[in-house]
Design an enzyme around this catalytic site. Structure first.
Site, PDB file in Angstrom:
ATOM      1  N   ASP A  99      22.549 -17.810  49.490  1.00  0.00           N
ATOM      2  CA  ASP A  99      22.758 -17.788  50.952  1.00  0.00           C
ATOM      3  C   ASP A  99      22.928 -19.210  51.477  1.00  0.00           C
ATOM      4  OD1 ASP A  99      22.558 -15.031  51.169  1.00  0.00           O
ATOM      5  OD2 ASP A  99      21.252 -15.128  52.929  1.00  0.00           O
ATOM      6  N   LYS A 152      11.142 -23.323  38.563  1.00  0.00           N
ATOM      7  CA  LYS A 152       9.963 -23.942  39.172  1.00  0.00           C
ATOM      8  C   LYS A 152       8.969 -24.163  38.027  1.00  0.00           C
ATOM      9  CE  LYS A 152       7.589 -25.355  42.743  1.00  0.00           C
ATOM     10  NZ  LYS A 152       7.936 -26.579  43.486  1.00  0.00           N
TER      11      LYS A 152
HETATM   12 MG    MG Z   1      20.691 -12.133  49.495  1.00  0.00          MG
END
Ligand code: MG
Ligand code: IPM
Length: 362
Positions: free
Chosen positions: A255, A195
């Site tokens: 994820d 970022k």
């Molecule tokens: Mg995790």
């Protein structure tokens, strides 16, 4: 050869999936003439129940004495489990963070692969999933927000919390080197995610990654902002090879990447230090809602055991045998409940382990 493996069965479905992975490792040892010496270690909630803390010094020492650690999963349902009434530094997750730090496991490899047999489970449109994808998230694991100073204070009656994101250049360099080394053996592309339009730590990250890239002229480097990366993962996952990123971004993006495959129950991971030592665990959590029902998918843990054979023991043939067994079982239509689809055969956790054992050295 002799393989010293420490096992952390952990909480939730952990004990079931580790049991199946051990069955597979035992079969590998039998066929390829290895000897496995297991030690069992308590961590997470299982350790809290016995010792009152999620990780003891003895547990760390036992892990260190092994060549590699095979882990199931830790943690419970925070809304009901008494473990979550404890202060944060005594909860199950603190055990996992503690062992990562104690063993200096700074490089977390999380492959996210779309298996052709499971492409139906991919939540993306077929024009996107049809291209297939095979990426590896290289997540920094012992620095950043997870390990920076944190505190909660009250100032003039106002509660205030501070978490600190710190990286020094050496921490960035060593993970970047791992990322480029692995990209060299894959599709030769590194996407470094940061970022840098906001954070100083990201600007340092970018400049150190660029320095490291100079040593790898055959690997293409691109930089991507983390918000854009989150979008690109669902828009065009096929563009990625190695995603190199810091701890918190890697937690979130891994994820997302696993969800995009549609089968988080299939995804393995390895956490490595500078030696051959590693901790291997599935990318998924402890799924307390299905614990003890023999319906969990043991494949991610079994594929993590395959990564262990490959990275910690240099046993590529043996790792291939495990991975081939998994592909065969899928091709034959065997599925645990999480990846079940029409026309397939639903099997239990134990049965999936048995099927894979049968397929090794048949
Ligand atoms: Mg995790
Ligand atoms: C993971 C998990 C852990 C993390 C938790 C359990 C502390 O989400 O391994 O991705 O955030 O690293």
């Amino acid at each position: 050869m002799e393989l010293k493996i420490a096992c952390i069965a952990g909480d939730g479905i952990g004990p079931e999936i580790v049991r199946e992975a051990r069955k597979v490792l035992d079969k590998i040892a039998e066929c390829y003439d290895h000897e496995i010496k297991y030690t069992d270690i308590l961590m997470g909630g299982a350790s809290i129940d016995v010792h009152g803390v999620p990780l003891t010094k003895e547990a760390v020492a036992a892990a260190e004495a092994a060549d590699a650690v095979l882990m199931g999963s830790i943690g419970g349902d925070a809304s009901v489990s008494p473990w979550y009434k404890l202060p944060p530094n005594l909860r199950p997750e603190a055990g996992l963070l503690g062992i990562r730090k104690a063993l200096n496991l700074f490089a977390n490899l999380r492959p996210a692969v779309l298996y052709s047999e499971l492409s139906g489970a991919c939540p993306l449109k077929t024009e996107i999933s049809g291209k297939g994808f095979d990426m590896l998230i290289m997540r920094e694991l012992t620095g950043g927000l997870y390990f920076g100073e944190r505190k909660t204070v009250e100032e003039n009656g106002i509660r205030k919390a501070v978490d600190t994101l710190v990286y020094d250049e050496n921490e960035i360099r060593r993970i970047a080197v791992k990322g480029f080394d692995i990209a060299k053996k894959r599709k030769k592309k590194v996407t470094s995610v940061d970022k840098a339009n906001v954070l100083d730590s990201s600007r340092l990250w970018r400049s150190v990654v660029e320095e490291v890239a100079k040593g790898y002229p055959d690997v293409t480097l691109e930089h991507m902002l983390v918000d854009n990366c989150a979008m690109q993962l669902v828009k065009d996952p096929a563009q990625f090879d190695v995603i190199l990123t810091e701890n918190m971004f890697g937690d979130i993006l891994s994820d997302e990447a696993s969800m995009v495959t549609g089968s988080i129950g299939m995804l393995a991971s390895a956490s490595l230090n500078d030696t051959k030592f590693g901790l291997y665990e599935p990318s998924h959590g402890s799924a307390p809602d299905i614990a003890g029902k023999d319906i969990a998918n043991p494949i991610a843990t079994i594929l993590s055991a395959a990564m262990m054979l490959r990275y910690s023991f240099d046993l590529d043939k043996e790792a291939d045998a495990v991975e081939t067994a998994v592909k065969e079982a899928l091709k034959e239509g065997y599925r645990t409940a999480d990846i079940m689809s029409e026309g397939c055969r639903k099997v239990s956790c134990t049965k999936m382990g048995d099927l894979l054992v049968e397929k090794i050295c048949k």
